[in-house]
Design a protein around this motif. Structure first.
Motif, PDB file in Angstrom:
ATOM      1  N   LYS A  36       0.346  -1.258   0.076  1.00  0.00           N
ATOM      2  CA  LYS A  36       0.306  -0.204  -0.110  1.00  0.00           C
ATOM      3  C   LYS A  36       0.778   1.340  -0.008  1.00  0.00           C
ATOM      4  O   LYS A  36       0.173   2.331  -0.475  1.00  0.00           O
ATOM      5  CB  LYS A  36      -1.151  -0.292   1.079  1.00  0.00           C
ATOM      6  CG  LYS A  36      -0.046   0.050   2.280  1.00  0.00           C
ATOM      7  CD  LYS A  36      -1.506  -0.375   3.361  1.00  0.00           C
ATOM      8  CE  LYS A  36      -1.124   0.378   4.722  1.00  0.00           C
ATOM      9  NZ  LYS A  36      -1.849   0.512   6.201  1.00  0.00           N
ATOM     10  N   GLN A  37       2.152   1.038   0.212  1.00  0.00           N
ATOM     11  CA  GLN A  37       2.532   2.520   0.291  1.00  0.00           C
ATOM     12  C   GLN A  37       3.400   2.995  -0.506  1.00  0.00           C
ATOM     13  O   GLN A  37       3.649   4.303  -0.971  1.00  0.00           O
ATOM     14  CB  GLN A  37       4.737   2.041   1.198  1.00  0.00           C
ATOM     15  CG  GLN A  37       3.946   1.829   3.207  1.00  0.00           C
ATOM     16  CD  GLN A  37       3.925   0.168   2.631  1.00  0.00           C
ATOM     17  OE1 GLN A  37       3.527  -0.543   2.312  1.00  0.00           O
ATOM     18  NE2 GLN A  37       3.913  -0.242   4.110  1.00  0.00           N
ATOM     19  N   GLN A  38       3.395   1.631  -1.804  1.00  0.00           N
ATOM     20  CA  GLN A  38       3.743   2.017  -2.911  1.00  0.00           C
ATOM     21  C   GLN A  38       2.540   2.095  -3.873  1.00  0.00           C
ATOM     22  O   GLN A  38       2.862   1.990  -5.449  1.00  0.00           O
ATOM     23  CB  GLN A  38       4.093   1.132  -3.565  1.00  0.00           C
ATOM     24  CG  GLN A  38       5.980   0.719  -2.874  1.00  0.00           C
ATOM     25  CD  GLN A  38       6.873  -0.335  -2.934  1.00  0.00           C
ATOM     26  OE1 GLN A  38       6.611  -0.551  -4.244  1.00  0.00           O
ATOM     27  NE2 GLN A  38       7.655  -1.186  -2.429  1.00  0.00           N
ATOM     28  N   LYS A  40       0.542   4.794  -4.642  1.00  0.00           N
ATOM     29  CA  LYS A  40       0.646   5.545  -5.456  1.00  0.00           C
ATOM     30  C   LYS A  40       1.096   5.964  -6.532  1.00  0.00           C
ATOM     31  O   LYS A  40       1.018   6.748  -7.582  1.00  0.00           O
ATOM     32  CB  LYS A  40       0.118   7.009  -4.534  1.00  0.00           C
ATOM     33  CG  LYS A  40      -0.776   7.530  -3.699  1.00  0.00           C
ATOM     34  CD  LYS A  40      -0.153   8.276  -2.393  1.00  0.00           C
ATOM     35  CE  LYS A  40      -1.948   8.840  -1.539  1.00  0.00           C
ATOM     36  NZ  LYS A  40      -1.513   9.935  -0.572  1.00  0.00           N
ATOM     37  N   LEU A  41       2.289   5.275  -6.051  1.00  0.00           N
ATOM     38  CA  LEU A  41       3.370   5.409  -7.307  1.00  0.00           C
ATOM     39  C   LEU A  41       3.362   5.265  -8.450  1.00  0.00           C
ATOM     40  O   LEU A  41       3.768   5.665  -9.729  1.00  0.00           O
ATOM     41  CB  LEU A  41       4.952   4.977  -6.698  1.00  0.00           C
ATOM     42  CG  LEU A  41       5.199   5.800  -5.682  1.00  0.00           C
ATOM     43  CD1 LEU A  41       6.930   4.514  -4.946  1.00  0.00           C
ATOM     44  CD2 LEU A  41       6.272   6.838  -5.936  1.00  0.00           C
ATOM     45  N   GLY A  43       0.102   4.851  -9.584  1.00  0.00           N
ATOM     46  CA  GLY A  43      -0.930   5.429 -10.664  1.00  0.00           C
ATOM     47  C   GLY A  43       0.572   6.832 -12.101  1.00  0.00           C
ATOM     48  O   GLY A  43      -1.010   6.894 -13.072  1.00  0.00           O
ATOM     49  N   LYS A  44       1.342   6.971 -11.688  1.00  0.00           N
ATOM     50  CA  LYS A  44       2.413   7.538 -12.279  1.00  0.00           C
ATOM     51  C   LYS A  44       3.246   6.591 -13.553  1.00  0.00           C
ATOM     52  O   LYS A  44       3.704   7.715 -14.264  1.00  0.00           O
ATOM     53  CB  LYS A  44       3.424   8.267 -11.398  1.00  0.00           C
ATOM     54  CG  LYS A  44       3.364   9.550 -10.136  1.00  0.00           C
ATOM     55  CD  LYS A  44       3.691  10.037  -9.720  1.00  0.00           C
ATOM     56  CE  LYS A  44       3.261  10.356  -8.590  1.00  0.00           C
ATOM     57  NZ  LYS A  44       4.096  11.515  -7.550  1.00  0.00           N
ATOM     58  N   CYS A  48      -0.978   1.736 -14.711  1.00  0.00           N
ATOM     59  CA  CYS A  48      -2.233   2.571 -13.641  1.00  0.00           C
ATOM     60  C   CYS A  48      -3.366   2.007 -14.271  1.00  0.00           C
ATOM     61  O   CYS A  48      -4.069   1.839 -13.397  1.00  0.00           O
ATOM     62  CB  CYS A  48      -2.242   4.048 -13.657  1.00  0.00           C
ATOM     63  SG  CYS A  48      -2.331   4.734 -15.235  1.00  0.00           S
ATOM     64  N   GLU A  57      -5.440  -1.851   1.728  1.00  0.00           N
ATOM     65  CA  GLU A  57      -5.179  -0.797   0.499  1.00  0.00           C
ATOM     66  C   GLU A  57      -3.715  -1.613  -0.858  1.00  0.00           C
ATOM     67  O   GLU A  57      -3.471  -0.539  -1.061  1.00  0.00           O
ATOM     68  CB  GLU A  57      -4.473  -0.122   1.140  1.00  0.00           C
ATOM     69  CG  GLU A  57      -5.572   0.607   2.506  1.00  0.00           C
ATOM     70  CD  GLU A  57      -5.538   1.560   2.772  1.00  0.00           C
ATOM     71  OE1 GLU A  57      -4.883   2.116   2.207  1.00  0.00           O
ATOM     72  OE2 GLU A  57      -5.764   1.167   3.990  1.00  0.00           O
TER      73      GLU A  57
END
Length: 122
Positions: A36-38, A40-41, A43-44, A48, A57
């Protein structure tokens, strides 16, 4: 057996290279779980549009064909996440003829018509 081919309107898709009976497992794809810590990355990146939400998550990238099946609100297959085994199974929802494109509903249930993140074409 499965093959990747271009579709007329969806880009590439996964097609049956044999008939599949309703309930038959089409594909078992191992996954790479992204903590889950990764998430968001991802999405870049180009990935994605290819990941599955996973346990908690986190998310997962499926190896094999599982991340390449196109979406349909009238799919002929569905997917089942097996968290303990870290695999995703693609299963025939109805009889699939050789040469047909195999599609899944990205919402996770064959009859879920909730809008997805892009304009779906049928």
């Amino acid at each position: 057996m499965l093959v990747v081919r271009d579709t007329e309107i969806k880009g590439r898709g996964i097609f049956a290279d044999q008939d599949f009976d309703q309930g038959e497992i089409i594909e078992i794809s191992p996954v790479i779980v992204i903590p889950k810590q990764q998430v968001k990355l991802i999405g870049k990146t180009v990935l994605c549009n290819y990941y599955f939400d996973w346990h908690g998550e986190s998310c997962a990238i499926a190896l094999g064909f599982a991340s390449l099946f196109n979406h349909s609100y009238r799919p002929n297959a569905f997917y089942r996440k097996k968290f303990d085994e870290q695999v995703i199974e693609i299963i025939a929802h109805k009889y699939i003829l050789q040469g047909q494109e195999i599609t899944v509903n990205y919402n996770g249930k064959v009859d879920d018509s909730t809008p997805i993140w892009f304009d779906a074409v049928e």
